[in-house]
Design a protein around this motif. Structure first.
Motif, PDB file in Angstrom:
ATOM      1  N   ALA A 156       0.843  -1.195   0.000  1.00 31.09           N
ATOM      2  CA  ALA A 156       0.000   0.000   0.000  1.00 31.09           C
ATOM      3  C   ALA A 156       0.881   1.248   0.000  1.00 31.09           C
ATOM      4  CB  ALA A 156      -0.923   0.010   1.211  1.00 31.09           C
ATOM      5  N   LEU A 157       0.378   2.277  -0.662  1.00 29.05           N
ATOM      6  CA  LEU A 157       1.063   3.564  -0.709  1.00 29.05           C
ATOM      7  C   LEU A 157       0.340   4.536   0.212  1.00 29.05           C
ATOM      8  CD1 LEU A 157       3.188   5.442  -2.107  1.00 29.05           C
ATOM      9  CD2 LEU A 157       1.351   6.060  -3.694  1.00 29.05           C
ATOM     10  N   PHE A 158       1.095   5.195   1.080  1.00 33.26           N
ATOM     11  CA  PHE A 158       0.524   6.191   1.982  1.00 33.26           C
ATOM     12  C   PHE A 158       0.990   7.578   1.539  1.00 33.26           C
ATOM     13  CE2 PHE A 158       0.354   2.270   4.312  1.00 33.26           C
ATOM     14  CZ  PHE A 158      -0.854   2.335   4.994  1.00 33.26           C
ATOM     15  N   LEU A 159       0.014   8.448   1.315  1.00 30.24           N
ATOM     16  CA  LEU A 159       0.289   9.828   0.928  1.00 30.24           C
ATOM     17  C   LEU A 159       0.338  10.680   2.189  1.00 30.24           C
ATOM     18  CD1 LEU A 159       0.529  12.146  -1.154  1.00 30.24           C
ATOM     19  CD2 LEU A 159      -1.976  12.158  -1.272  1.00 30.24           C
ATOM     20  N   LEU A 160       1.465  11.353   2.398  1.00 31.95           N
ATOM     21  CA  LEU A 160       1.694  12.115   3.620  1.00 31.95           C
ATOM     22  C   LEU A 160       1.791  13.604   3.319  1.00 31.95           C
ATOM     23  CD1 LEU A 160       4.545   9.857   5.084  1.00 31.95           C
ATOM     24  CD2 LEU A 160       2.077   9.592   5.393  1.00 31.95           C
ATOM     25  N   ARG A 161       1.509  14.401   4.325  1.00 36.14           N
ATOM     26  CA  ARG A 161       1.695  15.849   4.247  1.00 36.14           C
ATOM     27  C   ARG A 161       3.075  16.185   4.800  1.00 36.14           C
ATOM     28  NH1 ARG A 161      -2.713  14.166   6.580  1.00 36.14           N
ATOM     29  NH2 ARG A 161      -1.986  14.621   8.700  1.00 36.14           N
ATOM     30  N   ASN A 162       3.777  17.090   4.133  1.00 37.71           N
ATOM     31  CA  ASN A 162       5.090  17.507   4.617  1.00 37.71           C
ATOM     32  C   ASN A 162       5.016  18.955   5.091  1.00 37.71           C
ATOM     33  OD1 ASN A 162       7.762  18.465   4.906  1.00 37.71           O
ATOM     34  ND2 ASN A 162       8.516  16.878   3.531  1.00 37.71           N
ATOM     35  N   PRO A 163       4.960  19.190   6.410  1.00 34.98           N
ATOM     36  CA  PRO A 163       4.811  20.558   6.927  1.00 34.98           C
ATOM     37  C   PRO A 163       5.940  21.494   6.530  1.00 34.98           C
ATOM     38  CG  PRO A 163       4.346  18.931   8.637  1.00 34.98           C
ATOM     39  CD  PRO A 163       4.940  18.188   7.483  1.00 34.98           C
ATOM     40  N   ALA A 164       7.101  20.945   6.193  1.00 30.70           N
ATOM     41  CA  ALA A 164       8.222  21.795   5.787  1.00 30.70           C
ATOM     42  C   ALA A 164       7.924  22.528   4.486  1.00 30.70           C
ATOM     43  CB  ALA A 164       9.492  20.959   5.635  1.00 30.70           C
ATOM     44  N   ARG A 165       6.942  22.013   3.730  1.00 30.31           N
ATOM     45  CA  ARG A 165       6.585  22.658   2.467  1.00 30.31           C
ATOM     46  C   ARG A 165       5.160  23.216   2.505  1.00 30.31           C
ATOM     47  NH1 ARG A 165       9.599  18.136   0.805  1.00 30.31           N
ATOM     48  NH2 ARG A 165       7.793  16.962   0.060  1.00 30.31           N
ATOM     49  N   PHE A 166       4.673  23.512   3.706  1.00 25.95           N
ATOM     50  CA  PHE A 166       3.405  24.219   3.856  1.00 25.95           C
ATOM     51  C   PHE A 166       3.634  25.719   3.661  1.00 25.95           C
ATOM     52  CE2 PHE A 166       1.035  21.053   6.871  1.00 25.95           C
ATOM     53  CZ  PHE A 166       1.103  20.086   5.883  1.00 25.95           C
TER      54      PHE A 166
END
Length: 339
Positions: free
Chosen positions: A52-62
């Protein structure tokens, strides 16, 4: 071609050489990362666990100043999901998508492949539009989209997501004035200007994120000084007339994707429909560019005569002026290894 643009060169036939689901998932990430994002910030990471592939948020690029609620983060993630799903479909793998999976609280989505017997043979499949799509901020011709295209796009409206288009001249003027007032107010904030300037790059940049000057129509010299000007000056005051003309006189159709509410799942859905329309527009020879909307949209709702909430705005039209792509992070830069 510089390394920060290599992501746009995908050999589609390489998919057939992938031996496992993990390899296939990793290959399909190549399409996901070509999705648009605000300031070309690319706020995503990916992690493959088992099959399975999990899509994550990267706060460093918010973008905490211009996007404090992360609305545009989730719209961008929705665009990435749509690219991934379209590419998987071409190779005969529908996707099973679970938003905010309990097993991985930090993930925005869990994506699994569901195999089907054969690969699509459609020569006009949207997979071919993914590496061709780009944000084109140039002036467009006055020609309206060919018969049936707008009506086709409107069919993507559902019970909670809405697709609207505006071509009426008077409404375009009112909307353009509204958008430019919003931009002027944004640029009054020095923290906004600082954040924007950090993502404005020269035409010679080696950075894999941000917006080179040529994406805004800047020549080499202007691209060198633009970050400085943006950081210290409310430039919208000086280009106000030009920007309104770009919208009113050189954009035949305004497009809006909206939702009934403001949930993260709705923002993801807005992103998926937005990207699907952008790719179909590319396939039909239309150019597009995306613009942020203010969170307060009552005036815009009144102008358009709608009750739902517009979430994103895009220009739509024809032009022979096609810019280069914006840079991209590499798959290995945004794929987190399993511990």
């Amino acid at each position: 071609m510089k390394n920060n643009y290599q992501a746009w060169n995908i050999d589609i036939q390489e998919f057939n050489r992938q031996k496992s689901d993990r390899d296939r998932l990793r290959f399909l990430i190549k399409f996901a990362i070509l999705a648009p994002s605000s300031h070309n910030s690319q706020p995503w990471d990916f992690k493959i666990i088992n099959n399975a592939l999990f899509l994550l948020r990267n706060p460093a690029r918010f973008l905490p100043v211009s996007d404090p609620l992360n609305r545009h983060v989730y719209i961008a993630l929705g665009c990435a999901i749509e690219n991934f799903s379209i590419a998987a479909d071409y190779f005969g793998f529908p996707t099973d998508i679970e938003y905010f999976p309990d097993e991985f609280p930090d993930a925005t989505a869990k994506i699994s492949l569901v195999p089907l017997p054969r690969q699509s043979s459609l020569h006009d499949h949207l997979i071919f539009s993914i590496p061709e799509r780009r944000s084109n901020r140039n002036p467009y011709d006055n020609e309206l989209p060919r018969n049936g295209i707008i009506d086709h796009f409107k069919k993507y409206s559902s019970h909670d997501i809405y697709v609207d288009f505006v071509s009426d001249h008077a409404k375009k003027i009112a909307i353009a004035e509204y958008l430019i007032r919003f931009r002027e107010k944004e640029f009054e904030n020095k923290e906004f200007r600082k954040e924007m300037a950090a993502y404005k790059k020269t035409n010679f940049t080696a950075s894999p994120i941000g917006m080179p000057g040529f994406t805004m129509g800047f020549g080499n010299f202007l691209s060198l000084i633009a970050p400085f000007l943006i950081k210290y000056i409310n430039v919208i005051r000086f280009i106000r007339t030009k920007e309104i003309s770009l919208l009113v006189d050189h954009t035949p159709v305004f497009g809006f994707i909206g939702s009934q509410g403001d949930s993260k799942k709705e923002w993801l859905s807005v992103g998926r429909i937005l990207e699907h329309i952008l790719l179909e527009a590319e396939r039909d020879g239309l150019q597009t560019s995306i613009n942020a909307l203010p969170f307060e949209v009552v005036e815009l709702q009144q102008i358009m005569g709608i009750s739902h909430r517009p979430q994103i705005f895009f220009r739509l039209g024809y032009t022979k002026s096609i810019p280069f792509h914006s840079p991209r992070l590499r798959v290995e830069d945004i794929t987190i290894p399993v511990e």
